[in-house]
Design an enzyme around this catalytic site. Structure first.
Site, PDB file in Angstrom:
ATOM      1  N   THR A 172     -31.620  21.952 -39.068  1.00 24.56           N
ATOM      2  CA  THR A 172     -32.258  22.539 -40.236  1.00 24.56           C
ATOM      3  C   THR A 172     -33.500  23.312 -39.780  1.00 24.56           C
ATOM      4  OG1 THR A 172     -31.499  20.755 -41.626  1.00 24.56           O
ATOM      5  CG2 THR A 172     -33.566  21.759 -42.286  1.00 24.56           C
ATOM      6  N   GLY A 226     -31.082  13.321 -44.733  1.00 26.26           N
ATOM      7  CA  GLY A 226     -31.631  13.693 -46.030  1.00 26.26           C
ATOM      8  C   GLY A 226     -31.667  12.600 -47.070  1.00 26.26           C
TER       9      GLY A 226
END
Ligand code: ASP
Length: 303
Positions: A172, A226
């Protein structure tokens, strides 16, 4: 309010990172340093932190080196679904987008959602229709295809039961900056996690989890598993502890990443405070990261 200090910190994801060849490391470091230098120039020239972070993240989205935009990883259905968010600490304006499949730069769309709609968060078809309406660059989903990432998915599927997700080597992306006017901005963009269920949304587009910016306190962009970052509201928590417990940026950020490790959560974050102090803790094998401020020269590291 106008501050004396300014700077920017970026990340290209936290993960296992073992097995990156010296050549791959060099390629990544070169991309990160070029991007950082250009984004820092925006700040040096008196530009806004929002422009600097949007620029840095969109550069990474256009590169196949990172798990965002062009380099996004695959869901269990062999589709690619992207999430992104951006926040401006002056007035807490924020924009977020999730589960989009044909937006070239999800971070640019997130900013448009913040500035051109009454909303903060748009997902899927609605987000894509808005993008079309405002002339944001739309691409065919095949633009995001990558044999390497497909191989990653197949490997994950062979190792794990359906719908398990795996930690990737590519990551990410995120950027956090403080400009000369004391404005803090943060931005994060991702393809999520390899083998995620279609429709799964992680922390990256969630304001307070993946992204947070608050003038006078700090700005944060997270990366990692996440689900944990959502449950622990990581990005906002860093600033909250500074504000309420009087902790330094580094103390707050490091404690949170250590606490995440205790519950089996892997990842890291980048953060900047109102004096351009930087913190980049992680509990994984590595985290691609780099920073420049008016007080400290360019620094890039992976491990
Ligand atoms: N946090 C991202 C997600 O869960 C993935 C990552 O940062 O590697 O979607």
């Amino acid at each position: 309010m106008s501050g004396e200090n300014y700077g920017i910190v970026v990340h290209g994801g936290a993960g296992v990172m073992s097995g990156l060849s010296p050549e791959q490391q060099k390629i990544i470091e070169t991309k990160v340093s070029k991007t950082l230098i250009s984004a820092y120039k925006v700040l040096e020239d008196g530009g806004s932190s929002l422009d600097a972070v949007e620029f840095a993240v969109s550069e990474f989205e256009d590169s196949p080196l990172f798990n965002a935009g062009k380099g996004s990883v695959y869901t269990s259905d062999e589709t690619q679904e992207m999430d992104a968010s951006i926040m401006f600490g002056k007035d807490r304006s924020a924009g977020a987008v999730a589960s989009v499949k044909k937006i070239k730069n999800p971070i640019k769309l997130a900013r448009k959602i913040s500035e051109e709609t009454k909303h903060v968060f748009l997902v899927g078809d609605g987000a894509e229709s808005f993008a079309e309406m405002i002339g944001e660059t739309i691409v065919d989903p095949s633009y995001f295809h990558s044999d390497k990432n497909l191989k990653r998915l197949k490997k994950a599927k062979s190792k794990l039961a359906k719908n398990n997700i795996v930690e990737d080597k590519i990551g990410t992306v995120g950027a956090v900056a403080l400009d000369k006017y004391g404005n803090i901005s943060a931005a994060t963009s991702t393809g999520g996690m390899t083998n995620k269920m279609p429709g799964r949304v992680g922390d990256s587009p969630i304001i307070g989890s993946g992204t947070w910016a608050q003038n006078g306190v700090c700005g944060v962009s997270s990366t990692g598993h996440g689900e944990f970052f959502i449950k622990f509201q990581v990005a906002k928590e860093v600033c909250a502890r500074m504000e309420y417990l009087n902790q330094s940026l580094d103390e707050s950020a490091t404690n949170i990443i250590e606490e995440l490790e205790l519950v089996g959560a892997t990842g890291g974050l980048i953060a900047i405070d109102k004096e351009a102090n930087i913190s980049t803790p992680f509990n994984t094998g590595g985290m691609i990261r780099g920073s420049i401020t008016n007080k400290a020269d360019l620094s890039i590291a992976i491990y």
